[in-house]
Design a protein around this motif. Structure first.
Motif, PDB file in Angstrom:
ATOM      1  N   VAL A  12       0.877  -1.154   0.361  1.00 64.87           N
ATOM      2  CA  VAL A  12       0.168  -0.106   0.524  1.00 64.87           C
ATOM      3  C   VAL A  12       0.878   1.329  -0.156  1.00 64.87           C
ATOM      4  CG1 VAL A  12      -0.283   0.192   2.478  1.00 64.87           C
ATOM      5  CG2 VAL A  12      -1.930   0.710   1.160  1.00 64.87           C
ATOM      6  N   SER A  13       1.597   1.247   0.825  1.00 67.86           N
ATOM      7  CA  SER A  13       2.546   2.399   1.011  1.00 67.86           C
ATOM      8  C   SER A  13       3.308   2.643   0.040  1.00 67.86           C
ATOM      9  CB  SER A  13       4.188   2.439   2.175  1.00 67.86           C
ATOM     10  OG  SER A  13       4.430   0.982   1.552  1.00 67.86           O
ATOM     11  N   GLU A  32       8.219  -4.798  -7.885  1.00 67.37           N
ATOM     12  CA  GLU A  32       7.361  -5.778  -6.754  1.00 67.37           C
ATOM     13  C   GLU A  32       8.122  -6.718  -7.228  1.00 67.37           C
ATOM     14  OE1 GLU A  32       5.797  -5.429  -3.804  1.00 67.37           O
ATOM     15  OE2 GLU A  32       5.578  -7.447  -3.597  1.00 67.37           O
ATOM     16  N   SER A  33       8.798  -7.282  -6.555  1.00 67.37           N
ATOM     17  CA  SER A  33       9.149  -9.264  -6.592  1.00 67.37           C
ATOM     18  C   SER A  33       8.071 -10.038  -6.169  1.00 67.37           C
ATOM     19  CB  SER A  33      10.403  -8.564  -5.409  1.00 67.37           C
ATOM     20  OG  SER A  33       9.496  -8.968  -3.614  1.00 67.37           O
ATOM     21  N   GLY A  39       0.867  -6.268  -1.350  1.00 63.96           N
ATOM     22  CA  GLY A  39       1.706  -6.661  -0.071  1.00 63.96           C
ATOM     23  C   GLY A  39       1.113  -7.352   1.137  1.00 63.96           C
ATOM     24  N   ARG A  40       1.077  -6.342   2.428  1.00 66.30           N
ATOM     25  CA  ARG A  40       0.629  -7.162   3.964  1.00 66.30           C
ATOM     26  C   ARG A  40      -0.868  -7.382   3.137  1.00 66.30           C
ATOM     27  NH1 ARG A  40       5.176  -6.345   8.129  1.00 66.30           N
ATOM     28  NH2 ARG A  40       6.810  -5.299   6.643  1.00 66.30           N
ATOM     29  N   ALA A  55      -3.798  -8.096   6.014  1.00 69.43           N
ATOM     30  CA  ALA A  55      -4.783  -6.920   6.913  1.00 69.43           C
ATOM     31  C   ALA A  55      -6.213  -7.387   5.989  1.00 69.43           C
ATOM     32  CB  ALA A  55      -3.675  -5.505   6.331  1.00 69.43           C
ATOM     33  N   SER A  57      -8.946  -4.471   7.990  1.00 74.01           N
ATOM     34  CA  SER A  57      -9.626  -4.195   8.073  1.00 74.01           C
ATOM     35  C   SER A  57      -8.666  -2.546   8.832  1.00 74.01           C
ATOM     36  CB  SER A  57     -10.219  -4.027   9.217  1.00 74.01           C
ATOM     37  OG  SER A  57      -9.474  -4.507  10.782  1.00 74.01           O
ATOM     38  N   VAL A 242      13.799  -5.749  -6.262  1.00 77.80           N
ATOM     39  CA  VAL A 242      15.184  -4.702  -6.724  1.00 77.80           C
ATOM     40  C   VAL A 242      16.607  -5.166  -5.843  1.00 77.80           C
ATOM     41  CG1 VAL A 242      16.255  -3.124  -6.105  1.00 77.80           C
ATOM     42  CG2 VAL A 242      14.130  -2.777  -6.814  1.00 77.80           C
ATOM     43  N   GLU A 274      14.941  -5.010   4.332  1.00 82.88           N
ATOM     44  CA  GLU A 274      15.856  -4.889   3.741  1.00 82.88           C
ATOM     45  C   GLU A 274      15.762  -3.165   3.022  1.00 82.88           C
ATOM     46  OE1 GLU A 274      15.817  -7.279   1.358  1.00 82.88           O
ATOM     47  OE2 GLU A 274      15.056  -6.529  -0.808  1.00 82.88           O
ATOM     48  N   VAL A 409       6.140   0.791   5.715  1.00 87.20           N
ATOM     49  CA  VAL A 409       7.367   0.127   6.657  1.00 87.20           C
ATOM     50  C   VAL A 409       8.633   0.448   7.132  1.00 87.20           C
ATOM     51  CG1 VAL A 409       5.696  -2.308   6.865  1.00 87.20           C
ATOM     52  CG2 VAL A 409       8.017  -1.553   4.845  1.00 87.20           C
ATOM     53  N   GLY A 415       0.592  -0.677   9.905  1.00 87.64           N
ATOM     54  CA  GLY A 415      -1.254  -0.607  10.167  1.00 87.64           C
ATOM     55  C   GLY A 415      -1.447   0.799   8.723  1.00 87.64           C
ATOM     56  N   LEU A 416      -3.092   0.682   8.654  1.00 89.43           N
ATOM     57  CA  LEU A 416      -3.025   1.160   7.165  1.00 89.43           C
ATOM     58  C   LEU A 416      -3.607   2.916   7.066  1.00 89.43           C
ATOM     59  CD1 LEU A 416      -5.008  -1.785   5.584  1.00 89.43           C
ATOM     60  CD2 LEU A 416      -2.762  -0.843   4.978  1.00 89.43           C
TER      61      LEU A 416
HETATM   62  C1  LIG Z   1      -1.049 -10.852   9.350  1.00 85.66           C
HETATM   63  C2  LIG Z   1      -1.363  -8.962   9.316  1.00 85.66           C
HETATM   64  C3  LIG Z   1      -2.305  -8.401   9.554  1.00 85.66           C
HETATM   65  C4  LIG Z   1      -1.916  -7.527   9.265  1.00 85.66           C
HETATM   66  N1  LIG Z   1      -3.525  -6.839  10.122  1.00 85.66           N
HETATM   67  C5  LIG Z   1      -3.654  -5.276   9.407  1.00 85.66           C
HETATM   68  C6  LIG Z   1      -4.774  -5.694   9.736  1.00 85.66           C
HETATM   69  O1  LIG Z   1      -5.870  -5.568   9.966  1.00 85.66           O
HETATM   70  N2  LIG Z   1      -5.278  -3.957  10.329  1.00 85.66           N
HETATM   71  C7  LIG Z   1      -4.652  -2.575   9.777  1.00 85.66           C
HETATM   72  O2  LIG Z   1      -4.488  -1.600   9.424  1.00 85.66           O
HETATM   73  N3  LIG Z   1      -2.624  -3.212   9.239  1.00 85.66           N
HETATM   74  C8  LIG Z   1      -2.519  -4.523   9.336  1.00 85.66           C
HETATM   75  N4  LIG Z   1      -1.423  -5.420   9.261  1.00 85.66           N
HETATM   76  C9  LIG Z   1      -0.766  -4.604   8.966  1.00 85.66           C
HETATM   77  C10 LIG Z   1      -0.567  -3.464   7.389  1.00 85.66           C
HETATM   78  O3  LIG Z   1      -0.837  -4.268   6.800  1.00 85.66           O
HETATM   79  C11 LIG Z   1       1.027  -3.264   7.376  1.00 85.66           C
HETATM   80  O4  LIG Z   1       1.184  -2.231   8.146  1.00 85.66           O
HETATM   81  C12 LIG Z   1       1.200  -2.414   5.824  1.00 85.66           C
HETATM   82  O5  LIG Z   1       0.130  -3.088   4.804  1.00 85.66           O
HETATM   83  C13 LIG Z   1       2.416  -2.384   5.084  1.00 85.66           C
HETATM   84  O6  LIG Z   1       2.521  -1.641   3.953  1.00 85.66           O
HETATM   85  P1  LIG Z   1       3.678  -1.518   2.907  1.00 85.66           P
HETATM   86  O7  LIG Z   1       3.377  -0.587   1.928  1.00 85.66           O
HETATM   87  O8  LIG Z   1       4.689  -0.086   4.048  1.00 85.66           O
HETATM   88  O9  LIG Z   1       4.328  -3.506   2.911  1.00 85.66           O
HETATM   89  P2  LIG Z   1       4.510  -3.801   2.766  1.00 85.66           P
HETATM   90  O10 LIG Z   1       2.382  -4.266   2.804  1.00 85.66           O
HETATM   91  O11 LIG Z   1       5.436  -5.290   3.576  1.00 85.66           O
HETATM   92  O12 LIG Z   1       4.724  -4.114   1.172  1.00 85.66           O
HETATM   93  C14 LIG Z   1       6.157  -4.066   0.676  1.00 85.66           C
HETATM   94  C15 LIG Z   1       6.199  -5.254  -0.581  1.00 85.66           C
HETATM   95  O13 LIG Z   1       7.814  -4.636  -0.777  1.00 85.66           O
HETATM   96  C16 LIG Z   1       7.553  -5.722  -1.455  1.00 85.66           C
HETATM   97  N5  LIG Z   1       9.178  -5.634  -1.580  1.00 85.66           N
HETATM   98  C17 LIG Z   1       9.937  -6.477  -0.251  1.00 85.66           C
HETATM   99  N6  LIG Z   1      11.218  -6.647  -0.705  1.00 85.66           N
HETATM  100  C18 LIG Z   1      11.598  -6.425  -2.137  1.00 85.66           C
HETATM  101  C19 LIG Z   1      12.419  -5.929  -3.089  1.00 85.66           C
HETATM  102  N7  LIG Z   1      13.858  -5.948  -2.730  1.00 85.66           N
HETATM  103  N8  LIG Z   1      12.002  -5.201  -4.093  1.00 85.66           N
HETATM  104  C20 LIG Z   1      10.319  -4.673  -4.711  1.00 85.66           C
HETATM  105  N9  LIG Z   1      10.038  -4.790  -3.758  1.00 85.66           N
HETATM  106  C21 LIG Z   1      10.536  -5.474  -2.478  1.00 85.66           C
HETATM  107  C22 LIG Z   1       7.313  -6.547  -1.038  1.00 85.66           C
HETATM  108  O14 LIG Z   1       6.980  -8.290  -1.611  1.00 85.66           O
HETATM  109  C23 LIG Z   1       5.703  -6.319  -0.661  1.00 85.66           C
HETATM  110  O15 LIG Z   1       5.308  -6.220  -1.291  1.00 85.66           O
HETATM  111  C24 LIG Z   1      -1.558  -6.545   9.718  1.00 85.66           C
HETATM  112  C25 LIG Z   1       0.082  -7.341   9.094  1.00 85.66           C
HETATM  113  C26 LIG Z   1      -0.010  -8.649   9.189  1.00 85.66           C
HETATM  114  C27 LIG Z   1       1.351  -8.897   8.696  1.00 85.66           C
END
Ligand SMILES: Cc1cc2nc3c(=O)[nH]c(=O)nc-3n(C[C@H](O)[C@H](O)[C@H](O)COP(=O)(O)OP(=O)(O)OC[C@H]3O[C@@H](n4cnc5c(N)ncnc54)[C@H](O)[C@@H]3O)c2cc1C
Length: 427
Positions: A12-13, A32-33, A39-40, A55, A57, A242, A274, A409, A415-416
């Protein structure tokens, strides 16, 4: 020439950053890998159902995610979960958590639903907390030390620990109050007591559900976001990790998929470990824990009555799982989609040994936490998904080097609500 932006990570970020930079006219590429977006926050196909892999909710303490969903055309599909308390299972009892709490701290300890859990004596003792002088509250005071000294061990162990351990995966006595929100120690000093702080925080909470979801699953948000980023002109590529990045002569040289791309701005939207691997100049992150989510689709009409409400928090030692969500009880849309006596439960695990077969525990854990005795043949389908997990950390400098941006992250956010809110404030 338009600025070239390369976003690493399609969660999402990363998707939000890609859309934001594309909107301001930059030439954006996102890599995206994994094999898909989100992602999550991505989908999981299981037993003809499309569920959330991670996630499910978002917190409504801010309006950021709701506003984003509306902007992406998902406003009609915003849904509240069924209203029911979370349950706690300890080695010798099961009880629903009081509904008038904040982080498990009961704002009114003498109410019957609190007394039933901690007993008269402990409730009366806790109720006197407002009248006792607060004393010095250090910035690094732990939730455990504060709750134990102010409200007693029963409140700490039976009410607060189940709520916080599920979220932060750390014992109360090692969890600084400031890790939940850096301003809380000062808010506590201002309030003068923990019960007063809890009451103030509850009053501040928006009316209605504290979390919301999207009919069909939260993954629809990242799917719609990917479409919006593309529509804004960003180029999104999945299945391409990457491998390395290098800052040379004011530009980033990014190696991925056997080729090299050059960018003026690098956006890291990947987990902190990472991010540090790619840019070692970033501060070393704390060791990464891994978490897993087991999803079971059960043929279980005995769960129609939702015996443990929408979910259960397990005290340490009760089951290998730390929490269970009864997803078909929590989300009416899913109950309708699952139809025919099927139920979906999600169990969350902290991974200790990468070789441990967590799915082997899942049915026994679900039975114990839901108070039923389903045999193995009632499991229609199961899936296990693993992720690196980062506890919310203090937000680092989001521009630690020239031309480098950290989001989601990578910026220590979890969290969203926090992640979407932080990027909304940048536009
Ligand atoms: C089981 C679980 C349940 C959750 N439930 C909730 C919830 O109900 N409500 C809520 O608000 N939050 C929840 N969270 C937290 C929330 O999902 C995360 O904080 C948020 O989705 C993180 O988003 P992000 O884009 O920062 O990171 P991520 O979603 O971790 O995205 C990072 C992306 O980078 C990619 N990546 C990694 N390394 C590389 C590379 N070298 N090259 C290219 N791509 C790469 C990964 O494949 C991934 O797709 C939950 C988390 C988990 C694990």
């Amino acid at each position: 020439m338009a600025e070239r932006v390369l976003v690493v990570g399609g969660g999402v970020s990363g998707l939000l950053a890609a859309r934001r930079h594309a909107h301001r006219g930059a030439v954006v590429t996102l890599l995206e890998s994994g094999e898909g977006w989100g992602g999550r926050v991505s989908p999981l196909e299981i037993d003809d159902l499309t569920l959330d892999a991670g996630a499910e909710s978002f917190a409504t303490r801010t309006t950021a995610v709701e506003a984003l969903a509306r902007e992406l055309g998902l406003g009609e599909d915003l849904v509240a979960p069924t209203r029911a308390p979370a349950w706690v299972v300890t080695p010798d009892r099961s009880y629903p958590l009081p509904t008038t709490g904040w982080l498990g701290i009961p704002t009114r300890p003498l109410l019957a639903d609190v007394r039933r859990i901690i007993g008269w004596g402990a409730a009366a003792e806790a109720a006197l907390e407002r009248s006792r002088p607060l004393g010095v509250v250090e910035d690094d005071a732990t939730v455990g030390s504060l709750v134990r000294t102010r409200l007693g061990d029963a409140v700490a162990d039976l009410l607060v620990a189940p709520v916080l351990q599920g979220v932060y995966s750390r014992p109360l006595d090692e969890l600084p109050l400031a890790a939940i929100d850096p301003t809380l120690p000062q808010q506590l000093r201002d309030a003068g007591s923990l019960l007063e702080l809890a009451s103030r925080r509850r009053r501040l909470a928006p009316a209605g559900a504290s979390v919301m979801g999207i009919r069909g699953g939260m993954w629809r948000l990242t799917e719609a976001l990917a479409d919006a980023a593309r529509a804004a002109g960003a180029r999104l590529v999945w299945g391409t990790a990457v491998d390395s990045v290098e800052h040379v002569d004011g530009a980033w040289r990014v190696r991925a998929g056997g080729g090299t791309l050059v960018a003026d701005v690098l956006v890291l939207a990947v987990p902190p470990v990472e991010a540090h691997r790619l840019v070692p100049a970033l501060p070393e992150p704390v060791a990464e824990r891994r978490v897993a989510l087991a999803t079971l689709v059960l043929d279980a009409p005995e769960l129609d009555a939702a015996p443990r409400g929408t979910g259960v928090l397990a005290l340490d030692g009760v089951t290998r799982a730390k929490a269970l969500t009864h997803a078909t009880a929590k989300w009416p849309w899913l109950r309708a989609a699952a139809a025919g006596g099927r139920h979906v439960v999600r169990l969350s695990y902290a991974i200790r040994d990468p070789h441990e077969d967590l799915l082997a525990h899942a049915l026994a854990d679900a039975n114990r936490l839901l108070g039923v005795a389903l045999p193995a043949e009632r499991v229609l389908a199961s899936a296990l998904v693993e992720w690196p997990d980062a506890s919310p950390a203090r937000v680092r400098d989001e521009h630690p080097l020239p031309g480098l941006e950290l989001v989601g992250v990578a910026a220590g956010l979890s969290g969203l609500a926090a992640i979407v809110g932080a990027q909304a404030s940048r536009t």
